[in-house]
Structures are given as C-alpha cells and as structure tokens.
Design an enzyme around this catalytic site. Sequence first.
Site, PDB file in Angstrom:
ATOM      1  CB  SER A  54       4.852  31.647   0.896  1.00  0.00           C
ATOM      2  OG  SER A  54       4.727  30.562   1.806  1.00  0.00           O
ATOM      3  CB  VAL A  59      14.063  34.161  -1.060  1.00  0.00           C
ATOM      4  CG1 VAL A  59      14.286  35.672  -1.046  1.00  0.00           C
ATOM      5  CG2 VAL A  59      15.017  33.504  -2.053  1.00  0.00           C
ATOM      6  CB  CYS A  60       9.817  34.231   2.240  1.00  0.00           C
ATOM      7  SG  CYS A  60       9.149  34.736   0.643  1.00  0.00           S
ATOM      8  CB  ALA A  61      12.719  31.129   5.499  1.00  0.00           C
TER       9      ALA A  61
END
Length: 175
Positions: A54, A59-61
């Site tokens: 997501s 971390v994903c951003a």
Amino acid sequence: MATTKFKGSVVNLGTNSVSVGEKAPIVKVVGKDLSDIQIGGEQGVVQIVVAVPSLDTDVCAMEAKKFNVKAASIQNAQLILISMDLPFAMGRFCQAEGIENVKVASDFRAKEFAKAYGVLIEDGVLTGLTARAVFVIDASGVITYKEIVAEIADEPDYEAALKAINEAASTCCGS
C-alpha cells in the site's frame, strides 16, 4: 507455495509463481483514471512492474519516490507500480508527492496480477494485499528479473533491479 515474511513472521503467497525466462502472464490492472493497463505480453517496451502492499505506508511511499527518480532517465521502459490501493488514492499520492515517472495501477478488482505473478498474500495481517516485489519484463514479454523481497517491511534491491532494467532496455527497440 512461496513465502515471504512480514516483521519476521512467515506469510504464504499464492500458489502461482512466475520465473525468469518465462513469458509474463498477460493481466489487466486499473489505472488512476480507471482505465485498463495491461501487464505482461509483448509491449514493445520494457515493463518494470513494482508491487507494493500500500502506498499509505512509509516504506512503500519511499520506494515509489526512489523508483520515480531512478527510472526517470531509462529509455524504452515503462515503470508500473501496483498495489491494492484504490486508483483515486494512488492518483492523489502521486500528485502530492510529485511522482510523474511512475504509472500507478490498482489490482483491487480481481487481484488478477497478484494471483498470476504469485505475490498475493494469503495469510497474516496483510491478507489480500500484494507482497513487495519487482519484475522486469523485456519488450518481447519475457521475465528477465524477479525479486520477491524476503521481508515485506524492507525495500527491494534497487541496484540489482536497475541493472536488470538497463540490460533489458539496452537491447530493446533498436537502442
């Protein structure tokens, strides 16, 4: 069945799996404007497919931002970041973060990508999301690189991915 870990706990992934050297399965995901985006198959450009759980996590951003910068100068390649986030939220994220070199897509409708590529998390607190992974698909539709990150909370190996991307792009499209 393939596995990965989330904060040290083993999680199972779907029963399907793809391997380097195989033709990439053709699937459809949903773009931020609700259009269909095809993943896999012969595209005439290199596809870099980045799966994240997501964009609403740090971390994903961070991964999206790093790929946005690192992939900006690669010719003959299209970077597609896939999650289960709704397309509208993905669009807002990209606009707020100035992400212009990454095409975002959602697999929320049928989880077709996650199932076909073996990255659907099947148990644990993240059930139904995608594991963190990177696939490079050459212009003829063959998978040339695959990384399913061993710990979902960690970032992928950017250098290995970029090397594979550059190798695939350098042999693509008359370059």
